[in-house]
Write a protein that holds these residues in place. Structure first.
Motif, PDB file in Angstrom:
ATOM      1  N   PRO A  36      56.113 -53.579  10.940  1.00 43.08           N
ATOM      2  CA  PRO A  36      55.130 -54.612  11.287  1.00 43.08           C
ATOM      3  C   PRO A  36      54.139 -54.903  10.169  1.00 43.08           C
ATOM      4  O   PRO A  36      53.638 -56.028  10.061  1.00 43.08           O
ATOM      5  CB  PRO A  36      54.418 -54.023  12.515  1.00 43.08           C
ATOM      6  CG  PRO A  36      55.354 -53.008  13.067  1.00 43.08           C
ATOM      7  CD  PRO A  36      56.114 -52.455  11.901  1.00 43.08           C
ATOM      8  N   ASN A  37      53.849 -53.918   9.346  1.00 44.44           N
ATOM      9  CA  ASN A  37      52.895 -54.111   8.242  1.00 44.44           C
ATOM     10  C   ASN A  37      53.582 -54.429   6.924  1.00 44.44           C
ATOM     11  O   ASN A  37      52.940 -54.475   5.877  1.00 44.44           O
ATOM     12  CB  ASN A  37      52.023 -52.870   8.074  1.00 44.44           C
ATOM     13  CG  ASN A  37      52.825 -51.650   7.642  1.00 44.44           C
ATOM     14  OD1 ASN A  37      54.059 -51.678   7.652  1.00 44.44           O
ATOM     15  ND2 ASN A  37      52.138 -50.583   7.250  1.00 44.44           N
ATOM     16  N   GLY A  38      54.906 -54.634   6.978  1.00 44.08           N
ATOM     17  CA  GLY A  38      55.645 -54.953   5.760  1.00 44.08           C
ATOM     18  C   GLY A  38      56.276 -53.767   5.074  1.00 44.08           C
ATOM     19  O   GLY A  38      57.016 -53.942   4.086  1.00 44.08           O
ATOM     20  N   ASP A  39      56.011 -52.555   5.552  1.00 47.32           N
ATOM     21  CA  ASP A  39      56.655 -51.387   4.954  1.00 47.32           C
ATOM     22  C   ASP A  39      58.171 -51.511   5.059  1.00 47.32           C
ATOM     23  O   ASP A  39      58.710 -52.007   6.055  1.00 47.32           O
ATOM     24  CB  ASP A  39      56.212 -50.100   5.661  1.00 47.32           C
ATOM     25  CG  ASP A  39      54.832 -49.635   5.230  1.00 47.32           C
ATOM     26  OD1 ASP A  39      54.211 -50.296   4.376  1.00 47.32           O
ATOM     27  OD2 ASP A  39      54.376 -48.600   5.762  1.00 47.32           O
ATOM     28  N   ILE A  40      58.854 -51.023   4.035  1.00 42.88           N
ATOM     29  CA  ILE A  40      60.310 -51.123   3.942  1.00 42.88           C
ATOM     30  C   ILE A  40      60.898 -49.722   4.098  1.00 42.88           C
ATOM     31  O   ILE A  40      60.480 -48.788   3.405  1.00 42.88           O
ATOM     32  CB  ILE A  40      60.726 -51.727   2.584  1.00 42.88           C
ATOM     33  CG1 ILE A  40      60.044 -53.084   2.361  1.00 42.88           C
ATOM     34  CG2 ILE A  40      62.246 -51.866   2.500  1.00 42.88           C
ATOM     35  CD1 ILE A  40      60.013 -53.508   0.901  1.00 42.88           C
ATOM     36  N   TYR A  41      61.855 -49.595   5.000  1.00 40.83           N
ATOM     37  CA  TYR A  41      62.542 -48.326   5.231  1.00 40.83           C
ATOM     38  C   TYR A  41      63.988 -48.465   4.771  1.00 40.83           C
ATOM     39  O   TYR A  41      64.700 -49.368   5.218  1.00 40.83           O
ATOM     40  CB  TYR A  41      62.501 -47.951   6.709  1.00 40.83           C
ATOM     41  CG  TYR A  41      61.108 -47.782   7.260  1.00 40.83           C
ATOM     42  CD1 TYR A  41      60.508 -46.524   7.323  1.00 40.83           C
ATOM     43  CD2 TYR A  41      60.383 -48.876   7.723  1.00 40.83           C
ATOM     44  CE1 TYR A  41      59.227 -46.369   7.840  1.00 40.83           C
ATOM     45  CE2 TYR A  41      59.101 -48.726   8.236  1.00 40.83           C
ATOM     46  CZ  TYR A  41      58.534 -47.475   8.287  1.00 40.83           C
ATOM     47  OH  TYR A  41      57.264 -47.320   8.798  1.00 40.83           O
ATOM     48  N   VAL A  42      64.414 -47.581   3.898  1.00 44.99           N
ATOM     49  CA  VAL A  42      65.772 -47.615   3.357  1.00 44.99           C
ATOM     50  C   VAL A  42      66.534 -46.396   3.873  1.00 44.99           C
ATOM     51  O   VAL A  42      66.070 -45.257   3.721  1.00 44.99           O
ATOM     52  CB  VAL A  42      65.771 -47.618   1.815  1.00 44.99           C
ATOM     53  CG1 VAL A  42      67.201 -47.551   1.273  1.00 44.99           C
ATOM     54  CG2 VAL A  42      65.064 -48.861   1.291  1.00 44.99           C
ATOM     55  N   ALA A  43      67.693 -46.630   4.470  1.00 44.20           N
ATOM     56  CA  ALA A  43      68.550 -45.538   4.926  1.00 44.20           C
ATOM     57  C   ALA A  43      69.554 -45.215   3.826  1.00 44.20           C
ATOM     58  O   ALA A  43      70.369 -46.061   3.448  1.00 44.20           O
ATOM     59  CB  ALA A  43      69.285 -45.936   6.202  1.00 44.20           C
ATOM     60  N   ASP A  44      69.479 -43.993   3.316  1.00 41.46           N
ATOM     61  CA  ASP A  44      70.426 -43.530   2.293  1.00 41.46           C
ATOM     62  C   ASP A  44      71.634 -42.924   3.014  1.00 41.46           C
ATOM     63  O   ASP A  44      71.925 -41.733   2.912  1.00 41.46           O
ATOM     64  CB  ASP A  44      69.733 -42.510   1.383  1.00 41.46           C
ATOM     65  CG  ASP A  44      70.611 -42.066   0.224  1.00 41.46           C
ATOM     66  OD1 ASP A  44      71.658 -42.695  -0.007  1.00 41.46           O
ATOM     67  OD2 ASP A  44      70.246 -41.074  -0.439  1.00 41.46           O
ATOM     68  N   GLY A  45      72.358 -43.776   3.712  1.00 42.45           N
ATOM     69  CA  GLY A  45      73.351 -43.321   4.676  1.00 42.45           C
ATOM     70  C   GLY A  45      74.620 -42.743   4.105  1.00 42.45           C
ATOM     71  O   GLY A  45      75.285 -41.938   4.764  1.00 42.45           O
TER      72      GLY A  45
END
Length: 356
Positions: free
Chosen positions: A170-179
């Motif tokens: 919601p605040n623009g933070d980016i989450y990356v999954a190193d799957g």
């Protein structure tokens, strides 16, 4: 055999000879393909007719390899990422007509997420083959490339980095999954500055085995959380937005890909199911749908969900339709577009919502 494994097997086959398995043992051996266009798939009002012609293109002009993921933009266009280097991005209208293609820089084009910045749609593209996550416009202009964990100094040199998915908070933070790499979720701010990483490979509650997907679960508007796939665990794991483990949604039998939130429901493609001897079985995919309480209510292409004493029983493929469901995308009419991996280079399949 350890106690946990024994209890899993006991629970999984508790209904053998009952309502779940007795009528359907023939799904282990498909005797012929049904007339799927005339067949209704799904359960409990989440039912669909199959449109296998939707989105079919001329492979000589618009080839695909794997149809990895798809999003719906604010103009109602369906945008899909593939790992076909001649056209990484394919844009359809909702009738299945080709509107545009672009991109040849993502040999492993895999993850595709959409985020809004004001009135603008932005894409986040993940490529595990080259270890890269780009933020782009919907027309392909690269606006930002996230620094890798090695550039940030948070991974050891020998630790693999193969990002498969992103989500924007919601605040623009980016989450990356190193799957496909070291199994962490890596959090950046909106400008690409590193904040933290959490998870890692393992069998503890806060760890992952194939952290394939990630999304923001905003169904509780006052308490958004992060849903992360742990595909080998047949699970989605819930975290706070600052990386604290909260709970697990266990989906026995289903090797789920990324979670997709639409309205009060959660949808996911199932890439494999435990179709034979409880093993991960090729060509055994289906789609799963959960309600607002994260209870499975429908499995188009799969067995009907059954709960015994509140525990979800084993779910596997029933209909010989899908091979490996890699992602789902929904339109305003709740139709589902299914992207497949390792499916003989077939284009997406549309499941048209019907009420029965």
């Amino acid at each position: 055999m350890n106690t946990a494994r024994r209890e899993f097997l006991k629970g999984s086959f508790a209904l053998a000879g009952g309502a779940l398995f007795a009528p359907d043992f023939n799904f282990f051996i498909h005797k012929g393909k049904p007339a799927l266009a005339d067949q209704v798939l799904g359960h409990n009002g989440f039912t669909y007719r199959v449109n296998k012609e939707w989105g079919n293109l001329d492979p000589a002009k618009t080839p695909i390899n794997n149809c990895h993921e798809m999003v719906l933009d604010s103009k109602g266009r369906l945008i899909m990422v593939t790992d076909e280097p001649k056209n990484n991005i394919i844009i359809y209208d909702k009738s299945g007509k080709l509107l545009k293609t672009w991109g040849s820089d993502y040999p492993g084009g895999h993850g595709l997420s959409l985020a809004k910045e004001g009135s603008e749609d932005m894409l986040f593209i993940s490529d595990p083959n080259i270890g890269r996550v780009d933020k782009t416009t919907v027309d392909g202009k690269v606006l930002m490339t996230l620094k890798t964990p090695h550039e940030l100094g948070i991974y050891k040199k020998e630790a693999p980095y193969k990002p498969t998915e992103t989500a924007v908070g919601p605040n623009g933070d980016i989450y990356v999954a190193d799957g496909y790499g070291s199994q962490y979720i890596i959090q950046y701010d909106a400008k690409g500055n590193y904040i933290r990483h959490f998870g890692g490979q393992g069998d503890e509650d806060g760890q992952f085995q194939t952290a394939h997907g990630v999304c923001i679960d905003n169904r509780d508007k006052n308490n958004p959380t992060l849903l992360c796939t742990s595909r080998v665990h047949n699970s989605f794991k819930r975290f706070s937005l600052d990386g604290k483990y909260l709970s697990t949604i266990f989906l026995p039998g289903a090797f789920v890909c990324r979670p997709v939130i639409n309205g009060e429901n959660l949808y996911a493609g199932v890439c494999w199911s435990r179709l034979k001897y409880l093993n991960q079985t090729p060509n055994s995919g289906f789609v799963t749908i959960l309600d607002k309480n994260n209870k499975v209510i429908s499995n188009p292409g799969g067995t009907k969900p059954v709960y015994v004493n509140g525990e979800l029983q084993l779910m596997v493929q029933k209909e010989n339709l899908f091979m490996h469901c890699h992602d789902v995308c929904l339109d305003e009419d709740k139709n589902i577009y299914v992207c497949q991996w390792n499916a003989k280079k077939t284009y997406p399949i549309k499941l048209e919502r019907v009420q029965v």
